[in-house]
Scaffold this active site. Structure first.
Site, mmCIF file in Angstrom:
data_model
loop_
_atom_site.group_PDB
_atom_site.id
_atom_site.type_symbol
_atom_site.label_atom_id
_atom_site.label_comp_id
_atom_site.label_asym_id
_atom_site.label_seq_id
_atom_site.Cartn_x
_atom_site.Cartn_y
_atom_site.Cartn_z
ATOM 1 N N ASP A 10 -6.684 -14.244 18.651
ATOM 2 C CA ASP A 10 -5.532 -13.382 18.374
ATOM 3 C C ASP A 10 -4.729 -13.158 19.649
ATOM 4 O O ASP A 10 -4.751 -12.081 20.246
ATOM 5 C CB ASP A 10 -6.011 -12.051 17.773
ATOM 6 N N LYS A 32 -10.099 -19.636 15.234
ATOM 7 C CA LYS A 32 -9.228 -19.175 14.150
ATOM 8 C C LYS A 32 -7.838 -18.897 14.720
ATOM 9 O O LYS A 32 -7.690 -18.168 15.694
ATOM 10 C CB LYS A 32 -9.781 -17.891 13.527
ATOM 11 N N ASP A 59 -5.597 -19.292 9.491
ATOM 12 C CA ASP A 59 -5.680 -18.078 8.666
ATOM 13 C C ASP A 59 -4.277 -17.584 8.325
ATOM 14 O O ASP A 59 -3.758 -16.679 8.974
ATOM 15 C CB ASP A 59 -6.478 -17.041 9.486
ATOM 16 N N LEU A 60 -3.657 -18.206 7.316
ATOM 17 C CA LEU A 60 -2.286 -17.823 6.959
ATOM 18 C C LEU A 60 -2.207 -17.096 5.622
ATOM 19 O O LEU A 60 -1.135 -16.648 5.221
ATOM 20 C CB LEU A 60 -1.376 -19.065 6.943
ATOM 21 N N LYS A 61 -3.303 -17.046 4.892
ATOM 22 C CA LYS A 61 -3.401 -16.249 3.652
ATOM 23 C C LYS A 61 -2.220 -16.470 2.708
ATOM 24 O O LYS A 61 -1.461 -15.546 2.396
ATOM 25 C CB LYS A 61 -3.509 -14.763 3.979
ATOM 26 N N LEU A 62 -2.071 -17.697 2.217
ATOM 27 C CA LEU A 62 -0.933 -18.001 1.338
ATOM 28 C C LEU A 62 -1.013 -17.245 0.004
ATOM 29 O O LEU A 62 -2.098 -17.042 -0.538
ATOM 30 C CB LEU A 62 -0.866 -19.513 1.074
ATOM 31 N N HIS A 63 0.154 -16.873 -0.522
ATOM 32 C CA HIS A 63 0.243 -16.172 -1.818
ATOM 33 C C HIS A 63 1.671 -16.349 -2.325
ATOM 34 O O HIS A 63 2.603 -15.707 -1.832
ATOM 35 C CB HIS A 63 -0.078 -14.678 -1.622
ATOM 36 N N ASP A 64 1.848 -17.280 -3.292
ATOM 37 C CA ASP A 64 3.195 -17.538 -3.806
ATOM 38 C C ASP A 64 3.038 -18.230 -5.165
ATOM 39 O O ASP A 64 1.917 -18.315 -5.681
ATOM 40 C CB ASP A 64 3.974 -18.411 -2.800
ATOM 41 N N ILE A 65 4.110 -18.738 -5.733
ATOM 42 C CA ILE A 65 3.966 -19.425 -7.010
ATOM 43 C C ILE A 65 3.189 -20.729 -6.773
ATOM 44 O O ILE A 65 3.225 -21.286 -5.672
ATOM 45 C CB ILE A 65 5.332 -19.695 -7.692
ATOM 46 N N PRO A 66 2.463 -21.203 -7.823
ATOM 47 C CA PRO A 66 1.591 -22.365 -7.620
ATOM 48 C C PRO A 66 2.280 -23.562 -6.978
ATOM 49 O O PRO A 66 1.728 -24.185 -6.058
ATOM 50 C CB PRO A 66 1.106 -22.691 -9.046
ATOM 51 N N THR A 119 -9.740 -5.799 3.592
ATOM 52 C CA THR A 119 -10.577 -4.627 3.913
ATOM 53 C C THR A 119 -9.721 -3.404 4.258
ATOM 54 O O THR A 119 -10.215 -2.291 4.284
ATOM 55 C CB THR A 119 -11.550 -4.926 5.078
ATOM 56 N N ARG A 181 -20.094 -7.292 15.601
ATOM 57 C CA ARG A 181 -20.155 -6.657 16.926
ATOM 58 C C ARG A 181 -21.566 -6.785 17.495
ATOM 59 O O ARG A 181 -22.534 -6.759 16.748
ATOM 60 C CB ARG A 181 -19.823 -5.149 16.812
ATOM 61 N N GLN A 190 -12.913 -1.662 13.861
ATOM 62 C CA GLN A 190 -13.680 -2.136 12.700
ATOM 63 C C GLN A 190 -14.548 -0.977 12.220
ATOM 64 O O GLN A 190 -15.075 -0.207 13.008
ATOM 65 C CB GLN A 190 -14.569 -3.336 13.080
ATOM 66 N N ARG A 211 -12.479 -9.797 19.485
ATOM 67 C CA ARG A 211 -12.551 -9.052 20.736
ATOM 68 C C ARG A 211 -13.898 -9.029 21.450
ATOM 69 O O ARG A 211 -13.910 -9.045 22.681
ATOM 70 C CB ARG A 211 -12.005 -7.636 20.508
HETATM 71 O O1 C5P Z 1 -11.492 -8.658 17.201
HETATM 72 P P1 C5P Z 1 -12.249 -8.713 15.921
HETATM 73 O O2 C5P Z 1 -13.647 -9.272 16.061
HETATM 74 O O3 C5P Z 1 -12.232 -7.393 15.169
HETATM 75 O O4 C5P Z 1 -11.425 -9.775 15.063
HETATM 76 C C1 C5P Z 1 -11.712 -10.040 13.718
HETATM 77 C C2 C5P Z 1 -10.734 -11.032 13.182
HETATM 78 O O5 C5P Z 1 -10.965 -11.181 11.784
HETATM 79 C C3 C5P Z 1 -9.271 -10.645 13.332
HETATM 80 O O6 C5P Z 1 -8.516 -11.861 13.483
HETATM 81 C C4 C5P Z 1 -8.952 -9.958 12.024
HETATM 82 O O7 C5P Z 1 -7.599 -10.053 11.694
HETATM 83 C C5 C5P Z 1 -9.802 -10.787 11.055
HETATM 84 N N1 C5P Z 1 -10.155 -10.094 9.814
HETATM 85 C C6 C5P Z 1 -10.847 -8.896 9.787
HETATM 86 N N2 C5P Z 1 -11.148 -8.303 8.590
HETATM 87 C C7 C5P Z 1 -10.779 -8.887 7.442
HETATM 88 C C8 C5P Z 1 -10.099 -10.101 7.442
HETATM 89 C C9 C5P Z 1 -9.797 -10.681 8.668
HETATM 90 O O8 C5P Z 1 -11.198 -8.352 10.826
HETATM 91 N N3 C5P Z 1 -11.122 -8.326 6.305
#
Ligand code: C5P
Length: 232
Positions: A10, A32, A59-66, A119, A181, A190, A211
């Site tokens: 990130d 990622k 990780d672009l999480k697409l969501h649109d028409i098929p 989440t 973690r 988190q 992180r």
């Molecule tokens: O820094 P950290 O370990 O919290 O990063 C977790 C990664 O996973 C980030 O890129 C965050 O956007 C992604 N992510 C998340 N929870 C989700 C989906 C994706 O933490 N439910």
């Protein structure tokens, strides 16, 4: 599917991500790339990181028409990514279209996983904003089953949901789990976290770690610790 640690890169720009990856002289971690880096640096960043020998989860999480998702997935497949994702809320038809678009002429394709409920969405927001009145864990499992029916390989989920996803969708259905973690580390923003070792025990297939590695004093040592705890 092999167990692996995926580093969430990130970073806001190419310079920052490349100087981070330069630290890894011996291993080539699975990385990622999220929206921030992709939109900021453009598709070239995928090619450049791929050329350095890393596997890539886009990780672009697409969501649109098929039809739009199908065509966009064909473009992402052409970038030779190893894993990508979409929102299961786009319906089974959209997910089937995504698989079609992603599949290359030789029959290969990147691993495709679904986001169920983010989440950041809780029961209250789901009921009030989305008018979904069922309990959130039921909704998550229903979306996971839809993803499996559409032919996807797995879902992104909390490590706490991985066991249930495997029991509902089968043990080969891939679980990719963020929220990891170290036992002695900061949890940051988190809320529900697990150590790499716990994630291994409950059967996560891939852990996504940001992180705790990118923010560590010695990122390579933190990555190695993660791999040791999770893969063994
Ligand atoms: O820094 P950290 O370990 O919290 O990063 C977790 C990664 O996973 C980030 O890129 C965050 O956007 C992604 N992510 C998340 N929870 C989700 C989906 C994706 O933490 N439910």
């Amino acid at each position: 599917m092999g167990k692996d640690v995926i580093i969430a890169c990130d970073f806001p720009n190419k310079e920052k991500v490349m100087s981070f990856l330069d630290l890894f002289t011996e291993e080539k971690p699975f990385v990622k790339i999220g929206m921030e880096l992709f939109y900021g640096a453009g598709p070239e960043i995928v090619k450049e990181i791929k050329q350095r020998g890393h596997k890539i989860f886009l990780d672009l999480k697409l969501h649109d028409i098929p039809n739009t998702v199908k065509k966009s997935m064909a473009v992402l497949s052409g970038l030779d990514v190893d894993m990508t994702n979409l929102h299961a809320a786009g319906t089974v038809r959209m997910m089937e279209a995504a698989i079609e678009g992603l599949t290359r002429e030789d029959g290969t394709r990147p691993i495709l996983i679904a986001v169920t409920q983010l989440t950041s969405t809780d029961q209250e927001a789901m009921e009030n904003d989305l008018l979904i009145k069922e309990p959130i864990d039921k909704v998550v499992m229903h979306y996971a089953e839809n993803a499996r029916k559409a032919g996807l390989d797995g879902v992104v989920c909390s490590p706490l949901e991985a066991e249930k996803v495997h029991s509902v969708c089968g043990k080969d259905f891939v679980t990719v789990t963020p929220g990891v973690r170290f036992a002695d580390g900061d949890i940051g923003d988190q809320k529900r976290v697990m150590t790499p070792e716990q994630a291994k025990l409950i059967g996560s297939d891939y852990i996504v770690v940001g992180r705790p590695i990118t923010g560590a004093e010695d990122p390579v040592a933190a990555y190695r610790r993660c791999v040791k705890e999770f893969v063994g």
